[in-house]
Design a protein around this motif. Structure first.
Motif, PDB file in Angstrom:
ATOM      1  N   SER A  16       8.224  -0.562  -8.871  1.00  0.00           N
ATOM      2  CA  SER A  16       9.477   0.202  -8.946  1.00  0.00           C
ATOM      3  C   SER A  16      10.572  -0.515  -9.723  1.00  0.00           C
ATOM      4  N   TRP A  17      10.205  -1.585 -10.456  1.00  0.00           N
ATOM      5  CA  TRP A  17      11.216  -2.380 -11.155  1.00  0.00           C
ATOM      6  C   TRP A  17      11.250  -2.097 -12.662  1.00  0.00           C
ATOM      7  N   PHE A  18      10.676  -1.005 -13.117  1.00  0.00           N
ATOM      8  CA  PHE A  18      10.775  -0.547 -14.507  1.00  0.00           C
ATOM      9  C   PHE A  18      10.253  -1.578 -15.519  1.00  0.00           C
ATOM     10  N   GLY A  19       9.256  -2.345 -15.118  1.00  0.00           N
ATOM     11  CA  GLY A  19       8.674  -3.316 -16.041  1.00  0.00           C
ATOM     12  C   GLY A  19       9.332  -4.681 -16.026  1.00  0.00           C
ATOM     13  N   GLN A  20      10.278  -4.880 -15.130  1.00  0.00           N
ATOM     14  CA  GLN A  20      10.923  -6.194 -15.012  1.00  0.00           C
ATOM     15  C   GLN A  20      10.015  -7.132 -14.226  1.00  0.00           C
ATOM     16  N   GLY A  21       9.636  -8.235 -14.850  1.00  0.00           N
ATOM     17  CA  GLY A  21       8.774  -9.198 -14.190  1.00  0.00           C
ATOM     18  C   GLY A  21       9.565 -10.255 -13.453  1.00  0.00           C
TER      19      GLY A  21
ATOM     20  N   ASN B 158       0.836  -1.195   0.000  1.00  0.00           N
ATOM     21  CA  ASN B 158       0.000   0.000   0.000  1.00  0.00           C
ATOM     22  C   ASN B 158       0.877   1.254   0.000  1.00  0.00           C
ATOM     23  N   GLY B 159       0.566   2.169  -0.898  1.00  0.00           N
ATOM     24  CA  GLY B 159       1.332   3.402  -0.968  1.00  0.00           C
ATOM     25  C   GLY B 159       2.601   3.317  -1.787  1.00  0.00           C
ATOM     26  N   SER B 160       2.781   2.226  -2.523  1.00  0.00           N
ATOM     27  CA  SER B 160       4.019   2.052  -3.293  1.00  0.00           C
ATOM     28  C   SER B 160       3.977   2.738  -4.651  1.00  0.00           C
ATOM     29  N   GLY B 161       2.809   3.206  -5.078  1.00  0.00           N
ATOM     30  CA  GLY B 161       2.716   3.917  -6.361  1.00  0.00           C
ATOM     31  C   GLY B 161       1.991   3.163  -7.448  1.00  0.00           C
TER      32      GLY B 161
ATOM     33  N   ILE C  17       7.575  -8.633  -1.440  1.00  0.00           N
ATOM     34  CA  ILE C  17       6.791  -7.628  -0.717  1.00  0.00           C
ATOM     35  C   ILE C  17       7.647  -6.940   0.346  1.00  0.00           C
ATOM     36  N   GLN C  18       8.526  -7.694   0.994  1.00  0.00           N
ATOM     37  CA  GLN C  18       9.420  -7.100   1.981  1.00  0.00           C
ATOM     38  C   GLN C  18      10.372  -6.097   1.330  1.00  0.00           C
ATOM     39  N   ILE C  19      10.866  -6.446   0.145  1.00  0.00           N
ATOM     40  CA  ILE C  19      11.742  -5.523  -0.596  1.00  0.00           C
ATOM     41  C   ILE C  19      10.972  -4.255  -0.959  1.00  0.00           C
ATOM     42  N   GLU C  20       9.744  -4.433  -1.436  1.00  0.00           N
ATOM     43  CA  GLU C  20       8.919  -3.282  -1.811  1.00  0.00           C
ATOM     44  C   GLU C  20       8.563  -2.436  -0.590  1.00  0.00           C
ATOM     45  N   ASN C  21       8.349  -3.086   0.547  1.00  0.00           N
ATOM     46  CA  ASN C  21       8.043  -2.349   1.772  1.00  0.00           C
ATOM     47  C   ASN C  21       9.249  -1.516   2.204  1.00  0.00           C
ATOM     48  N   HIS C  22      10.447  -2.083   2.060  1.00  0.00           N
ATOM     49  CA  HIS C  22      11.675  -1.346   2.361  1.00  0.00           C
ATOM     50  C   HIS C  22      11.812  -0.146   1.421  1.00  0.00           C
ATOM     51  N   ASN C  23      11.523  -0.361   0.139  1.00  0.00           N
ATOM     52  CA  ASN C  23      11.566   0.741  -0.833  1.00  0.00           C
ATOM     53  C   ASN C  23      10.570   1.829  -0.465  1.00  0.00           C
ATOM     54  N   LYS C  24       9.390   1.402   0.000  1.00  0.00           N
ATOM     55  CA  LYS C  24       8.349   2.372   0.363  1.00  0.00           C
ATOM     56  C   LYS C  24       8.796   3.242   1.537  1.00  0.00           C
ATOM     57  N   LEU C  25       9.416   2.625   2.562  1.00  0.00           N
ATOM     58  CA  LEU C  25       9.883   3.376   3.730  1.00  0.00           C
ATOM     59  C   LEU C  25      10.963   4.371   3.329  1.00  0.00           C
ATOM     60  N   ASN C  26      11.900   3.935   2.477  1.00  0.00           N
ATOM     61  CA  ASN C  26      12.940   4.837   1.991  1.00  0.00           C
ATOM     62  C   ASN C  26      12.333   5.990   1.200  1.00  0.00           C
ATOM     63  N   LYS C  27      11.317   5.668   0.403  1.00  0.00           N
ATOM     64  CA  LYS C  27      10.655   6.688  -0.401  1.00  0.00           C
ATOM     65  C   LYS C  27       9.942   7.699   0.492  1.00  0.00           C
ATOM     66  N   ALA C  28       9.277   7.212   1.544  1.00  0.00           N
ATOM     67  CA  ALA C  28       8.551   8.094   2.463  1.00  0.00           C
ATOM     68  C   ALA C  28       9.515   9.065   3.153  1.00  0.00           C
ATOM     69  N   ASN C  29      10.682   8.551   3.578  1.00  0.00           N
ATOM     70  CA  ASN C  29      11.684   9.416   4.211  1.00  0.00           C
ATOM     71  C   ASN C  29      12.211  10.445   3.225  1.00  0.00           C
ATOM     72  N   TYR C  30      12.442  10.011   1.982  1.00  0.00           N
ATOM     73  CA  TYR C  30      12.950  10.909   0.948  1.00  0.00           C
ATOM     74  C   TYR C  30      11.956  12.040   0.682  1.00  0.00           C
ATOM     75  N   LEU C  31      10.672  11.690   0.528  1.00  0.00           N
ATOM     76  CA  LEU C  31       9.654  12.697   0.237  1.00  0.00           C
ATOM     77  C   LEU C  31       9.463  13.655   1.408  1.00  0.00           C
ATOM     78  N   ALA C  32       9.551  13.134   2.635  1.00  0.00           N
ATOM     79  CA  ALA C  32       9.411  13.989   3.817  1.00  0.00           C
ATOM     80  C   ALA C  32      10.576  14.969   3.907  1.00  0.00           C
ATOM     81  N   ASN C  33      11.794  14.482   3.659  1.00  0.00           N
ATOM     82  CA  ASN C  33      12.976  15.366   3.696  1.00  0.00           C
ATOM     83  C   ASN C  33      12.906  16.409   2.588  1.00  0.00           C
ATOM     84  N   LYS C  34      12.432  15.984   1.422  1.00  0.00           N
ATOM     85  CA  LYS C  34      12.333  16.918   0.310  1.00  0.00           C
ATOM     86  C   LYS C  34      11.310  18.012   0.609  1.00  0.00           C
ATOM     87  N   LYS C  35      10.213  17.634   1.258  1.00  0.00           N
ATOM     88  CA  LYS C  35       9.184  18.603   1.634  1.00  0.00           C
ATOM     89  C   LYS C  35       9.736  19.600   2.648  1.00  0.00           C
TER      90      LYS C  35
END
Length: 251
Positions: free
Chosen positions: A210-215, A44-47, A228-246
């Motif tokens: 987030s894998w650019f179409g790689q299946g 959820n929230g991965s895009g 899903i764990q990898i994607e969840n890790h990506n999501k957390l990193n993304k959330a921190n990035y967006l918060a810092n950018k804001k």
């Protein structure tokens, strides 16, 4: 079929990729051409919804302060089709499930011919899952019926968002079998968001957002959970990035 989606809007790229977008001028998501059901996965929230929403063009229903020609041009720059005689039909549970609508104008806003008054009136008496199943299949059946009446029928591509929301495993299984049957009988294809192992089990492959179409082939739950764990890790990193950018933009 949709061959690829090219996104250059940095806001959309940030929502999907987070910090990875800084080193990129564009985000390209390539899609396979020979698969009847394509599952775009992530937590959820991965895009997922963000990506799916770029894949369809909707003519403005009310042409007020809207340049339709510009909107169509932008869509064609983002979405490359393998067949010009293609219709892309978009269905989202949060938008098109009649149970969520307060009035008829809120449902199938871009497909007025798919509105069904008896279904709308009975929606409040159904559970979320029951309503989703009834109205999703009604939408698909109606689009296929209308397409079959055309002198030159189009290639139908269904973009489906949140189809697994509120559904039990047995109903998800039924939905997947329904989509397979519609492909076998009418040649239509489906591109769906997915965070359900039951959906992946029926197809055997997942395209992480987030894998650019790689299946990646998935044949057991453990492999699914790892992705899903990898994607969840990506999501957390993304959330921190967006918060810092804001925070930096607010300085």
């Amino acid at each position: 079929m949709i061959e690829k989606v090219t996104i250059k809007d940095k806001v959309i790229m940030d929502r999907i990729l987070g910090e990875k977008s800084e080193s990129l001028s564009e985000y390209i998501f390539e899609l396979p051409q020979d698969e009847p059901i394509i599952l775009i996965g992530g937590v959820n929230g991965s895009g997922k919804s963000t990506l799916l929403n770029t894949m369809h063009y909707t003519p403005p229903r009310i042409r007020l302060n809207c340049d339709e020609e510009k909107k169509l041009k932008e869509f064609k720059e983002m979405v490359k089709l393998s067949n010009d005689n293609t219709e892309i039909a978009f269905w989202s549970n949060s938008r098109d499930n009649m149970r969520n609508a307060k009035n008829m104008d809120e449902i199938f806003a871009d497909d007025e011919d798919c509105i069904n008054l008896p279904l709308f009136l009975g929606a409040k008496k159904q559970s979320e899952g029951e309503c989703l199943l009834v109205h999703f299949t009604h939408f698909v059946n109606k689009k296929i019926e209308n397409n079959s009446k055309l002198e030159n029928p189009k290639e139908l591509i269904f973009i489906i968002d949140e189809i697994d929301s509120g559904l039990s495993d047995d109903v998800i299984f039924a939905v997947m079998r329904y989509m397979k049957r519609m492909n076998n009988e009418h040649g239509v294809k489906f591109i769906c968001s997915c965070n359900s192992y039951m959906m992946v089990r029926e197809v055997g492959k997942l395209y992480p957002v987030s894998w650019f179409g790689q299946g990646i082939k998935i044949d057991n739950y453990e492999k699914w959970f790892t992705i899903i764990q990898i994607e969840n890790h990506n999501k957390l990193n993304k959330a921190n990035y967006l918060a810092n950018k804001k925070d930096k933009n607010n300085e």
